[in-house]
Design a protein around this motif. Structure first.
Motif, PDB file in Angstrom:
ATOM      1  N   UNK A 191       0.826  -1.185   0.000  1.00  0.00           N
ATOM      2  CA  UNK A 191       0.000   0.000   0.000  1.00  0.00           C
ATOM      3  C   UNK A 191       0.867   1.244   0.000  1.00  0.00           C
ATOM      4  N   UNK A 192       2.000   1.212   0.869  1.00  0.00           N
ATOM      5  CA  UNK A 192       2.897   2.362   0.911  1.00  0.00           C
ATOM      6  C   UNK A 192       3.538   2.599  -0.441  1.00  0.00           C
ATOM      7  N   UNK A 193       3.969   1.488  -1.064  1.00  0.00           N
ATOM      8  CA  UNK A 193       4.646   1.651  -2.339  1.00  0.00           C
ATOM      9  C   UNK A 193       3.685   2.222  -3.387  1.00  0.00           C
ATOM     10  N   UNK A 194       2.470   1.711  -3.356  1.00  0.00           N
ATOM     11  CA  UNK A 194       1.494   2.214  -4.331  1.00  0.00           C
ATOM     12  C   UNK A 194       1.200   3.680  -4.092  1.00  0.00           C
ATOM     13  N   UNK A 195       1.083   4.046  -2.832  1.00  0.00           N
ATOM     14  CA  UNK A 195       0.803   5.457  -2.534  1.00  0.00           C
ATOM     15  C   UNK A 195       1.950   6.333  -2.992  1.00  0.00           C
ATOM     16  N   UNK A 196       3.168   5.823  -2.790  1.00  0.00           N
ATOM     17  CA  UNK A 196       4.335   6.597  -3.209  1.00  0.00           C
ATOM     18  C   UNK A 196       4.335   6.791  -4.711  1.00  0.00           C
ATOM     19  N   UNK A 197       3.921   5.734  -5.399  1.00  0.00           N
ATOM     20  CA  UNK A 197       3.954   5.832  -6.863  1.00  0.00           C
ATOM     21  C   UNK A 197       2.946   6.856  -7.360  1.00  0.00           C
ATOM     22  N   UNK A 198       1.787   6.814  -6.707  1.00  0.00           N
ATOM     23  CA  UNK A 198       0.766   7.784  -7.104  1.00  0.00           C
ATOM     24  C   UNK A 198       1.244   9.204  -6.809  1.00  0.00           C
ATOM     25  N   UNK A 199       1.883   9.351  -5.616  1.00  0.00           N
ATOM     26  CA  UNK A 199       2.300  10.708  -5.228  1.00  0.00           C
ATOM     27  C   UNK A 199       3.370  11.245  -6.159  1.00  0.00           C
ATOM     28  N   UNK A 200       4.222  10.344  -6.648  1.00  0.00           N
ATOM     29  CA  UNK A 200       5.274  10.882  -7.500  1.00  0.00           C
ATOM     30  C   UNK A 200       4.763  11.296  -8.857  1.00  0.00           C
ATOM     31  N   UNK A 201       3.574  10.827  -9.213  1.00  0.00           N
ATOM     32  CA  UNK A 201       3.034  11.174 -10.525  1.00  0.00           C
ATOM     33  C   UNK A 201       3.594  10.299 -11.623  1.00  0.00           C
ATOM     34  N   UNK A 202       4.397   9.436 -11.269  1.00  0.00           N
ATOM     35  CA  UNK A 202       5.089   8.579 -12.223  1.00  0.00           C
ATOM     36  C   UNK A 202       4.459   7.203 -12.118  1.00  0.00           C
ATOM     37  N   UNK A 203       3.332   7.024 -12.765  1.00  0.00           N
ATOM     38  CA  UNK A 203       2.547   5.838 -12.444  1.00  0.00           C
ATOM     39  C   UNK A 203       3.104   4.573 -13.066  1.00  0.00           C
ATOM     40  N   UNK A 204       3.523   4.704 -14.291  1.00  0.00           N
ATOM     41  CA  UNK A 204       4.007   3.498 -14.970  1.00  0.00           C
ATOM     42  C   UNK A 204       5.486   3.356 -14.728  1.00  0.00           C
ATOM     43  N   UNK A 205       6.019   2.146 -14.791  1.00  0.00           N
ATOM     44  CA  UNK A 205       7.463   2.004 -14.661  1.00  0.00           C
ATOM     45  C   UNK A 205       8.190   2.648 -15.822  1.00  0.00           C
ATOM     46  N   UNK A 206       9.432   3.000 -15.581  1.00  0.00           N
ATOM     47  CA  UNK A 206      10.252   3.599 -16.621  1.00  0.00           C
ATOM     48  C   UNK A 206      10.492   2.582 -17.716  1.00  0.00           C
ATOM     49  N   UNK A 207      10.740   3.097 -18.875  1.00  0.00           N
ATOM     50  CA  UNK A 207      11.117   2.161 -19.942  1.00  0.00           C
ATOM     51  C   UNK A 207      12.449   1.537 -19.600  1.00  0.00           C
ATOM     52  N   UNK A 208      12.621   0.265 -20.052  1.00  0.00           N
ATOM     53  CA  UNK A 208      13.898  -0.406 -19.803  1.00  0.00           C
ATOM     54  C   UNK A 208      14.993   0.270 -20.627  1.00  0.00           C
TER      55      UNK A 208
END
Lengths: 264, 652, 99
Positions: A191-208
């Motif tokens: 849940x923390x990790x998901x919240x962090x991802x949402x907060x950063x605005x960077x929802x999808x992973x970076x391209x490889x």
């Protein structure tokens, strides 16, 4: 090669020229590598030299009629233990090197003296000892190497075998304990990790690495090498969008509880 | 030869312990009672010696009937350890009863005198306590029937002397003099102690009867050793050469102390010891010769010192030293001299005490001034004192019919009778001593009682020997006056003794017959006049005349003029102190300093060196611990090499 | 080759390893020198096994290898822990026993 390996226990003079040649070459290489090992500065180079020595020794085991031991030497010692060394060098500092200056007074001189002394004494001892030619194998030992070893390990030396097993287990557990690091902060939950991802605005992973795409949404067409888009890359049900259009990032309203859990 | 038998006391003599009990009781009450007894303390202090005197007279008369027996009273067993059994017993015979009467009689008179003399001293009660303590110890000394009891009394009078000389505690000179007296006595006491040890080891007993009975079996070496050791003890107590240095300094004490202790009684204890030990001395001509030599040297020594002293008490102290020299000389002459030694002792007790009390009376009137150069012409102002002093003076120089003539001449005759060169030398010394005695005593008389008055009107200051006792009646200018009755009457009674004691004892061999059974009878009996007696008398008169020429006709200078070398030496006590200091004190100091040096450097140095060595070694050895793993690995490597080498050596 | 040559080689390697332990300051290099010494001992064991004609020496060499592996594991874990705490891998830094 196998006849060389199998002929060694009989101690005959057949193939001795080849054996002697190999021995002398390997001996020079191994001594040279050992000397290099103690003289080079960087730790990685020392590890390489040690690998050379170990391989030479494996060959010598094979020459002396210990094929099992030779392979164990290569697989376990060189392949596992030495690699372990290299891993640790990587973790600690691959470029860590000693300075040439010796900090303890007289250490080198004393070490040289002790080495020469011990060498002389041991050679004297060996010289005095009755070391004759290789003995003939007896009837009981006239089986091939692996069977003989197995027989010995599981009958005469079974107790040391069991103890060594316990030692290995202990060593593994000990290593885990020693290398363990306590977390000083609580482990972030999903849940923390998901919240962090949402907060950063960077929802999808970076391209490889190696990917030059600017976006990877499903409704953006792919680019062909000449810069044009490929309609085949978008699904029929979706409306293709301009591949160069910039959309503002989505930032949803977050409840207060989510922000407090978002720690690094 | 003594013909004395010892019997158990009967009748009145059974209570002889009362003689000790009275003064001891007085001392205990006065010293432990403290300030509460201040008001009546002096009365108790006087009553006790008088009570002892009364009993002494009773005992004397009880003894008169039976002069061939010594009455012994066993009190209890003092020590019983292994082979040593020491009884505490009292022995009343002619010798001890003579001393008892002297001590209690003269003592009582001096106690009465002290009531008046110490009237202004707030510590008077303590003074009487100490005086009674002294009497108890002195009586124990003369009455004891064994050497150990005598020794207890010996030490007791030494203690009392120390306490009384240092009575004026606030005065540094008094404290130093008391210490000096005690230490000089101690040297002599060592001799007496060794003698008692020797007696026990040789004879197994220390009682008089036991020792005298078995001394014959010991051999002449033992007897000589005993005699010389007893002489050493007597020298300390009686201020004979070489232990004479303390007597003149002892004059720091109050005058009654000088009269009683340092004239009449304590200093005569040495003579008592020698006379009591006559069976031992009979066996050793060597010791007897040594005793006579000591006596002769001392009598000249004291006489020469007495000539140069301006302090009246010190002049009289020199005189005491000289007269006891006579007694010691007589005691060394064997049975021929014992009786006369004691007779002279008794007479000397009277006239010397009288002279000291007279000096005290003069000091009382002259504001405690002791320097005779500040006296002069006091005869009119202190008439009674003058008369008693003059009678004592005539007695001491040996003018017939006074005491000294009768008691001193037999000693001179006995010395000449000894025969040989020693006898001649001793006799000559005695005669010369008598002449010098006349000289210095006449000097004292002339300077004190005749001539012009030499004291000034204002208070004295800066005098080296001025004795400022507290509560002096007259501060400032001296106004000489006669002393009160408590001081006058004892002087008068003592003067009676000065006049008649000698004649009483000597004429008709009264004392010889009395004391003979104890000491042995003198072999020859002289008449009153003899050749040596006449010669002595002539020399005495000439010496008195010489003194008049020097001090009577010419005015006495107020400040002592620088004298010839003999005078300077005499003023310095014939270098007795210097001798003691250089021969005994300095080597003793060097020895202690050497021991301290050796202890500090040697013993301490050894220990400290050991500690430093340990510390230094550990300081160096700990540098081996470098803390580096590689150094430890190196030592392990070396160790492995050594191990392999050892294995090889063993197997080869 | 007679076993004596192998034993002599083993001695030489052992001594070289010993000198390495004494001279090098990096802890990992010291460890590797110790491994060198152990290998030299293994060589000697195998040579003696051939000398006597039985396999006991080889079994012992086998066990030595196992134990060496375990030792390396634990030793390197310790080294890691120390490095994390002190940021230095030099053996000279652990000199608190110094006088």
């Amino acid at each position: 090669m196998s006849h060389i390996l199998a002929a060694a226990p009989s101690g005959t003079n057949t193939d001795s020229i080849a054996v002697a040649t190999i021995f002398w070459i390997l001996a020079v290489i191994s001594v040279g590598a050992a000397l290099a090992m103690i003289l080079v500065r960087r730790a990685v180079h020392c590890a390489i030299m040690l690998a050379v020595v170990m391989l030479c020794l494996a060959t010598m085991y094979a020459m002396q009629g210990a094929p099992f031991l030779a392979f164990v030497q290569i697989i376990v010692y060189t392949g596992a233990v030495l690699m372990l060394f290299l891993f640790v060098i990587m973790l600690i500092g691959i470029s860590s090197s000693d300075s040439v200056v010796e900090t303890i007074k007289g250490q080198r001189a004393a070490a040289g003296l002790a080495a020469i002394g011990l060498f002389v004494i041991l050679i004297l001892g060996i010289g005095h000892a009755a070391i004759g030619p290789a003995a003939r194998t007896t009837a009981a030992n006239n089986v091939d190497n692996l069977t003989g070893l197995a027989r010995l390990i599981f009958t005469t030396y079974v107790f040391p075998f069991e103890v060594t097993g316990a030692l290995l287990i202990t060593a593994a557990v000990g290593a885990m304990v020693l290398a363990h690091r306590e977390r000083t902060t609580p482990k972030p939950t999903q849940r923390d990790l998901a919240a962090r991802r949402l907060a950063s605005g960077h929802l999808a992973p970076d391209p490889s690495p190696g990917v030059y795409a600017l976006h990877d949404a499903a409704d953006r067409p792919a680019l062909l090498p000449d810069g044009s888009t490929s309609e085949l890359s978008v699904s029929q049900t979706l409306a293709p969008r301009d591949p160069y259009e910039e959309t503002p990032p989505v930032r949803p309203e977050l409840p207060a509880s989510a922000t407090t859990e978002a720690e690094s | 030869m003594t013909t004395l038998h010892t019997v158990v006391a009967t009748g009145a003599l059974k209570l002889s312990w009362l003689l000790l009990a009275f003064p001891l009781f007085g001392a205990v009450v006065l010293l432990l009672g403290g300030r509460r007894t201040n008001r009546w303390g002096h009365l108790l202090g006087v009553a006790m010696p008088v009570a002892a005197l009364v009993y002494g007279l009773i005992a004397f008369f009880a003894l008169l009937g039976d002069t061939h027996r010594s009455q012994d009273q066993h009190l209890y067993t003092f020590i019983q350890v292994g082979r040593l059994t020491v009884p505490m017993g009292l022995q009343v015979d002619q010798l001890s009863i003579s001393f008892v009467l002297l001590i209690t009689g003269v003592g009582s008179l001096i106690h009465i005198y002290s009531v008046g003399y110490m009237a202004n001293d707030p510590q008077r009660r303590r003074f009487f306590g100490y005086m009674n303590l002294f009497l108890a110890a002195m009586l124990l000394l003369v009455l004891s029937d064994n050497y150990l009891g005598l020794y207890i009394g010996w030490e007791g009078v030494g203690l009392a002397s120390y306490l009384l000389i240092g009575f004026y505690q606030y005065r540094n000179t008094a404290a130093v003099a008391a210490k000096k007296a005690f230490i000089a006595n101690r040297v002599g006491d060592a001799g007496l102690t060794l003698a008692i040890f020797l007696m026990f080891s040789e004879f197994g007993t220390v009682t008089f009867t036991g020792v005298f009975g078995s001394v014959g079996s010991g051999g002449s070496g033992v007897a000589t050793a005993l005699g010389l050791l007893l002489l050493l003890g007597a020298c300390g107590k009686s201020a004979q050469v070489p232990l004479q240095s303390w007597l003149l300094d002892a004059m720091e004490g109050p005058t009654p102390v000088s009269a009683l202790i340092h004239a009449a009684t304590m200093v005569t204890a040495g003579v008592y010891l020698l006379v009591r030990s006559n069976p031992i001395l009979a066996l050793t001509p060597t010791a007897r010769l040594a005793i006579t030599v000591v006596g002769a040297v001392t009598l000249l020594f004291g006489a020469i010192i007495g000539c140069a002293k301006d302090d009246i008490k010190k002049a009289l102290a020199g005189s005491t030293m000289s007269q006891i020299g006579y007694m010691t000389l007589a005691a060394g002459l064997g049975p021929a001299g014992y009786v006369f030694a004691i007779a002279h002792l008794l007479a000397h007790g009277f006239f010397k005490a009288g002279l000291f009390l007279g000096a005290g009376s003069v000091m009382h009137g002259m504001n405690d001034e002791v320097n005779m150069r500040k006296y002069g012409g006091l005869a009119r102002l202190l008439p009674v004192t003058y008369v008693t002093f003059a009678l004592g003076y005539l007695a001491i120089i040996g003018i017939p019919p006074f005491s000294g003539f009768f008691t001193k001449d037999p000693i001179i005759e006995a010395a000449f009778d000894k025969g040989g060169t020693s006898g001649a030398i001793l006799g000559t010394c005695a005669v010369i001593g008598a002449a010098i005695t006349a000289f210095y005593m006449s000097r004292v008389m002339l300077m004190t009682w005749y001539g012009k008055r030499r004291w000034s009107g204002e208070a004295e200051s800066g005098e080296p020997h001025e004795s400022t006792e507290p509560g002096a009646e007259h501060a400032g200018a001296p106004h000489p006056h006669e002393s009160p009755a408590t001081m006058i009457w004892p002087m008068i009674l003592l003067a009676v003794g000065s006049v008649g004691a000698g004649a009483f004892l000597i004429l008709g061999q009264r004392y010889e017959d009395f004391l003979g059974p104890v000491t042995g009878f003198p072999p020859t009996s002289h008449g009153i006049w003899s050749v040596s007696g006449v010669v002595t008398l002539i020399l005495v008169l000439l010496a008195a005349g010489l003194a008049w020429v020097r001090y009577g006709r010419v005015p006495v200078p107020a400040v002592a003029p620088p004298g010839r070398p003999l005078t300077v030496a005499a003023r310095k006590d014939l270098y007795g102190d210097a001798f003691n200091e250089s021969v005994l004190m300095r080597p003793g100091q060097w020895l202690t300093r050497l021991s301290v040096f050796f202890d500090n450097r040697g013993v301490d140095g050894l220990v400290n060196t050991l500690a430093a060595a340990v510390g230094g070694t550990s300081g160096r050895v700990r540098k081996l611990q470098t803390g580096f793993v590689r150094s430890y690995a190196l030592s392990m490597f070396f160790g492995a090499a050594v191990l392999v080498a050892l294995l090889l050596v063993v197997r080869l | 080759m007679s076993p004596i040559h192998y034993v002599t080689l083993s001695v030489i390697l052992f001594v070289i390893g010993g000198v390495g332990v004494l001279v090098r300051r990096n802890a990992i290099v010291v460890f590797m020198c110790i491994e060198l010494m152990l290998n030299a001992c293994n060589l000697a064991f195998v040579a003696f096994a051939r000398l006597h004609g039985n396999l006991d020496g080889q079994v012992i060499a086998f066990f030595v290898m196992v134990v060496a592996a375990a030792e390396v594991v634990v030793g390197l874990a310790i080294l890691m822990a120390i490095f994390r705490a002190r940021r230095s891998a030099s053996v000279d830094d652990a000199n608190l026993l110094k006088y």
